[in-house]
Motif scaffolding. Structure first.
Motif, PDB file in Angstrom:
ATOM      1  N   LYS A 174       2.250   1.001   1.734  1.00 57.58           N
ATOM      2  CA  LYS A 174       2.214  -0.239   0.959  1.00 57.58           C
ATOM      3  C   LYS A 174       0.921  -0.316   0.138  1.00 57.58           C
ATOM      4  CE  LYS A 174       2.092  -5.221   1.575  1.00 57.58           C
ATOM      5  NZ  LYS A 174       2.010  -6.296   2.552  1.00 57.58           N
ATOM      6  N   ASP A 175      -0.214  -0.006   0.766  1.00 56.77           N
ATOM      7  CA  ASP A 175      -1.498  -0.035   0.051  1.00 56.77           C
ATOM      8  C   ASP A 175      -1.517   0.972  -1.099  1.00 56.77           C
ATOM      9  OD1 ASP A 175      -2.393  -2.011   1.764  1.00 56.77           O
ATOM     10  OD2 ASP A 175      -3.546  -0.638   3.040  1.00 56.77           O
ATOM     11  N   SER A 176      -0.961   2.146  -0.864  1.00 61.86           N
ATOM     12  CA  SER A 176      -0.910   3.172  -1.918  1.00 61.86           C
ATOM     13  C   SER A 176      -0.076   2.686  -3.106  1.00 61.86           C
ATOM     14  CB  SER A 176      -0.319   4.469  -1.371  1.00 61.86           C
ATOM     15  OG  SER A 176      -1.156   5.022  -0.398  1.00 61.86           O
ATOM     16  N   ALA A 177       1.041   2.060  -2.812  1.00 57.65           N
ATOM     17  CA  ALA A 177       1.902   1.546  -3.877  1.00 57.65           C
ATOM     18  C   ALA A 177       1.196   0.442  -4.656  1.00 57.65           C
ATOM     19  CB  ALA A 177       3.222   1.047  -3.306  1.00 57.65           C
ATOM     20  N   LEU A 178       0.487  -0.414  -3.952  1.00 60.72           N
ATOM     21  CA  LEU A 178      -0.266  -1.475  -4.630  1.00 60.72           C
ATOM     22  C   LEU A 178      -1.362  -0.888  -5.511  1.00 60.72           C
ATOM     23  CD1 LEU A 178      -0.556  -4.099  -1.748  1.00 60.72           C
ATOM     24  CD2 LEU A 178       0.770  -4.327  -3.850  1.00 60.72           C
ATOM     25  N   ASP A 179      -2.017   0.166  -5.034  1.00 60.69           N
ATOM     26  CA  ASP A 179      -3.055   0.827  -5.826  1.00 60.69           C
ATOM     27  C   ASP A 179      -2.482   1.441  -7.097  1.00 60.69           C
ATOM     28  OD1 ASP A 179      -4.933   0.142  -3.942  1.00 60.69           O
ATOM     29  OD2 ASP A 179      -4.986   2.122  -2.980  1.00 60.69           O
ATOM     30  N   ARG A 180      -1.229   1.886  -7.040  1.00 61.22           N
ATOM     31  CA  ARG A 180      -0.576   2.456  -8.216  1.00 61.22           C
ATOM     32  C   ARG A 180      -0.117   1.385  -9.200  1.00 61.22           C
ATOM     33  NH1 ARG A 180       2.375   5.318  -4.375  1.00 61.22           N
ATOM     34  NH2 ARG A 180       4.207   4.117  -4.959  1.00 61.22           N
ATOM     35  N   GLY A 181      -0.214   0.122  -8.814  1.00 68.79           N
ATOM     36  CA  GLY A 181       0.153  -0.965  -9.722  1.00 68.79           C
ATOM     37  C   GLY A 181       1.511  -1.577  -9.468  1.00 68.79           C
ATOM     38  N   GLU A 182       2.149  -1.228  -8.349  1.00 67.87           N
ATOM     39  CA  GLU A 182       3.438  -1.839  -8.010  1.00 67.87           C
ATOM     40  C   GLU A 182       3.209  -3.296  -7.592  1.00 67.87           C
ATOM     41  OE1 GLU A 182       6.258  -0.343  -8.371  1.00 67.87           O
ATOM     42  OE2 GLU A 182       5.718   1.756  -8.455  1.00 67.87           O
ATOM     43  N   SER A 183       4.232  -4.128  -7.753  1.00 67.44           N
ATOM     44  CA  SER A 183       4.129  -5.509  -7.299  1.00 67.44           C
ATOM     45  C   SER A 183       4.152  -5.544  -5.773  1.00 67.44           C
ATOM     46  CB  SER A 183       5.304  -6.329  -7.843  1.00 67.44           C
ATOM     47  OG  SER A 183       6.510  -5.909  -7.225  1.00 67.44           O
ATOM     48  N   GLU A 184       3.744  -6.661  -5.216  1.00 67.66           N
ATOM     49  CA  GLU A 184       3.712  -6.805  -3.753  1.00 67.66           C
ATOM     50  C   GLU A 184       5.103  -6.575  -3.156  1.00 67.66           C
ATOM     51  OE1 GLU A 184       1.868  -7.822  -0.025  1.00 67.66           O
ATOM     52  OE2 GLU A 184       0.899  -7.665  -1.971  1.00 67.66           O
ATOM     53  N   LYS A 185       6.109  -7.192  -3.764  1.00 68.88           N
ATOM     54  CA  LYS A 185       7.477  -7.072  -3.258  1.00 68.88           C
ATOM     55  C   LYS A 185       7.972  -5.627  -3.333  1.00 68.88           C
ATOM     56  CE  LYS A 185      12.067  -9.047  -3.872  1.00 68.88           C
ATOM     57  NZ  LYS A 185      12.902  -9.961  -4.639  1.00 68.88           N
ATOM     58  N   ARG A 186       7.719  -4.960  -4.458  1.00 69.35           N
ATOM     59  CA  ARG A 186       8.157  -3.572  -4.629  1.00 69.35           C
ATOM     60  C   ARG A 186       7.414  -2.642  -3.665  1.00 69.35           C
ATOM     61  NH1 ARG A 186      11.856   0.070  -5.375  1.00 69.35           N
ATOM     62  NH2 ARG A 186      11.240   1.795  -6.679  1.00 69.35           N
ATOM     63  N   ALA A 187       6.120  -2.892  -3.461  1.00 66.66           N
ATOM     64  CA  ALA A 187       5.324  -2.072  -2.538  1.00 66.66           C
ATOM     65  C   ALA A 187       5.871  -2.193  -1.117  1.00 66.66           C
ATOM     66  CB  ALA A 187       3.864  -2.494  -2.587  1.00 66.66           C
ATOM     67  N   GLU A 188       6.242  -3.406  -0.719  1.00 63.62           N
ATOM     68  CA  GLU A 188       6.812  -3.612   0.616  1.00 63.62           C
ATOM     69  C   GLU A 188       8.156  -2.891   0.742  1.00 63.62           C
ATOM     70  OE1 GLU A 188       6.953  -7.846   1.080  1.00 63.62           O
ATOM     71  OE2 GLU A 188       4.803  -7.989   1.490  1.00 63.62           O
ATOM     72  N   GLU A 189       8.946  -2.917  -0.313  1.00 63.22           N
ATOM     73  CA  GLU A 189      10.253  -2.253  -0.280  1.00 63.22           C
ATOM     74  C   GLU A 189      10.093  -0.737  -0.148  1.00 63.22           C
ATOM     75  OE1 GLU A 189      14.221  -1.588  -3.048  1.00 63.22           O
ATOM     76  OE2 GLU A 189      12.685  -2.988  -3.709  1.00 63.22           O
TER      77      GLU A 189
END
Length: 107
Positions: free
Chosen positions: A17-32
């Protein structure tokens, strides 16, 4: 995360989730992304009650990510190359594949 999941899977979920957020994904998308990845790993290791065939027989998430990393976009599409070749009046373009078109154009 499902109830009763191991601390290892909890850490894995947070890391993804943290990696996805660092890449610029939204919170919801990172959780998915994190949930899907962890659930697939749980299925592959027999930690879930049910598992789809693709979860157990497909390439692992880590391996797939490793193969796809550092490649960037694939460059122009076949159609884009073909149209440029057409615009430049390159002969034999209809029989060329993507690599041949790119070479003929000079890319």
């Amino acid at each position: 995360m499902p109830r009763g999941s191991s601390p290892k899977r909890e850490r894995q979920y947070e890391h993804i989730k943290d990696s996805a957020l660092d890449r610029g994904e939204s919170e919801k998308r990172a959780e998915e992304i994190a949930a899907r990845t962890v659930n697939k790993e749980r299925a592959r290791h027999g930690e879930s009650k049910t598992a789809s065939r693709t979860s157990t027989h497909d390439m692992s998430s880590g391996r797939r990510g490793g193969l796809r990393s550092h490649k960037g976009a694939g460059g122009p599409t076949y159609d884009q190359l073909y149209n440029e070749a057409k615009h430049r009046n390159i002969k034999g373009r209809s029989k060329m594949n993507k690599g041949e078109l790119a070479h003929a154009i000079g890319r």
